[in-house]
Design an enzyme around this catalytic site. Sequence first.
Site, PDB file in Angstrom:
ATOM      1  N   TYR A 155      47.565  49.369  64.477  1.00 48.54           N
ATOM      2  CA  TYR A 155      48.220  49.503  65.781  1.00 48.54           C
ATOM      3  C   TYR A 155      48.189  50.947  66.293  1.00 48.54           C
ATOM      4  O   TYR A 155      48.483  51.207  67.454  1.00 48.54           O
ATOM      5  CB  TYR A 155      49.678  49.017  65.722  1.00 48.54           C
TER       6      TYR A 155
ATOM      7  N   LYS B  36      45.137  42.966  51.798  1.00 49.62           N
ATOM      8  CA  LYS B  36      43.876  42.194  51.843  1.00 49.62           C
ATOM      9  C   LYS B  36      42.846  43.005  51.063  1.00 49.62           C
ATOM     10  O   LYS B  36      41.802  43.415  51.576  1.00 49.62           O
ATOM     11  CB  LYS B  36      43.483  41.984  53.316  1.00 49.62           C
TER      12      LYS B  36
ATOM     13  N   ASP C 166      46.518  36.216  53.147  1.00 48.37           N
ATOM     14  CA  ASP C 166      46.278  34.802  53.489  1.00 48.37           C
ATOM     15  C   ASP C 166      47.072  33.889  52.552  1.00 48.37           C
ATOM     16  O   ASP C 166      47.664  32.896  52.977  1.00 48.37           O
ATOM     17  CB  ASP C 166      44.773  34.461  53.471  1.00 48.37           C
TER      18      ASP C 166
ATOM     19  N   ASP D  80      53.821  42.184  61.017  1.00 51.03           N
ATOM     20  CA  ASP D  80      54.101  41.610  62.329  1.00 51.03           C
ATOM     21  C   ASP D  80      53.941  40.085  62.265  1.00 51.03           C
ATOM     22  O   ASP D  80      54.819  39.307  62.670  1.00 51.03           O
ATOM     23  CB  ASP D  80      53.104  42.229  63.327  1.00 51.03           C
TER      24      ASP D  80
ATOM     25  N   ASP E   4      57.042  36.921  61.855  1.00 50.06           N
ATOM     26  CA  ASP E   4      57.229  35.840  62.840  1.00 50.06           C
ATOM     27  C   ASP E   4      57.157  34.482  62.143  1.00 50.06           C
ATOM     28  O   ASP E   4      57.916  33.571  62.460  1.00 50.06           O
ATOM     29  CB  ASP E   4      56.156  35.905  63.931  1.00 50.06           C
TER      30      ASP E   4
END
Length: 368
Positions: free
Chosen positions: A142, A192, A224, A248, A252
Amino acid sequence: MPTYHIVSLPGDGIGPDVTREALKVSKAIGQYYNTEIDITEYLVGGASIDEHGVPIRDEVLDKAKKADAVFLGAVGGPKWDDVAKNKRPEAALLKLRNELGLFTNLRPVRVYEPLIETSTLKREVIENVDLLVVRELTGGIYFGKPRITEKLSFGERAVDTMVYRSSEIERIAEVAFKAARKRRKKLTSVDKSNILDTSRLWRKTVDQVARKYDDIEVSHMLVDNCAMQLVRDPSQFDVILTGNMFGDILSDESAMLTGSIGMLPSASLGKDSAMYEPVHGSAPDIAGSGKANPLAAIGSAALMYRYSFDNNDAATDIEQAIYDVLADGYRTADLQSGGSNEKVISTAEMSNAIIDRINQKQESTTNA
Ligand code: NAD
């Protein structure tokens, strides 16, 4: 009586609806803990673009830096979807996080027993879920440079850059290990590392920090797999430590364990500043309709008492009031599950119910 200066940034859509109620609750609890709250409100996001041409003014950033805490509602909406990227409402959030040095984002995810039937997941999967997502907030993809979209002869090309320095990973890992020490002493670091160099550095650095915390059980999980485990068996998690983008998305997803995105609070902390905000967005579809669930914002006010005012008792009182009101059957529209004791109420009625509960508890303590 200590006075805390709060910069309130209600923002867009349901941001003002939920901020108003959360600050009402903050003031109400303050009376019982000898705490005065002084609130100054400024425009942010789309509202600031409309009035001042920018998503956040330098003057507001300056006030935010000097405040004891910043309280933010939400920013954005379809009206501003087509403005240039550095002028978008969300640019205000990134600027606040960056300039206030808010490198830690804490997102506690607790499934409230009275809401179990509201979740789309089965009772046996979600009961007993109580986890904390510790998300790195000022690094990663980001903020990495270069960040460009360019026109080429054969079309367009866009580049985002994911960067992590070991010092940034170390700093957030320290926060997560300390948090785990106060909880169930289990930490899952999510990355990852089978694909990304930044993730391999992440894993190596977390392992180095882990040596100082031999009382904490540490494991690593690929993002994942973590996305899958969160819906398969979420109660295996205590503290989840992860980077900016993975955090992020996973937080959620975690919000839905609680029944609604309208339930998830957050605290963003730096060395000298703090910002509190619900995890949800500006929900333009229900803005101003009285349907917004203010509990994520009210839960964020509890976190403000815990982390900025160093008042765990007041924070716990707010969280207990949330539990009690839900147990009484009060629901905003997003929390309806068709149960026979449910009473559907508006945004403002929900915060009034919370304040009534707080008052009742304090009066019964005084009279005891
Ligand atoms: P959203 O979180 O605003 O809404 C998703 C869905 O959840 C909608 O159906 C909405 O009605 C519902 N919802 C969200 N919060 C709720 C609440 N408190 N009570 C009841 N229902 C609630 O996400 P979105 O639709 O993807 O984004 C809408 C706008 O918000 C976009 O402009 C987006 O960029 C922005 N956004 C802002 C933030 C932020 O300010 N931190 C975060 C995410 C999205």
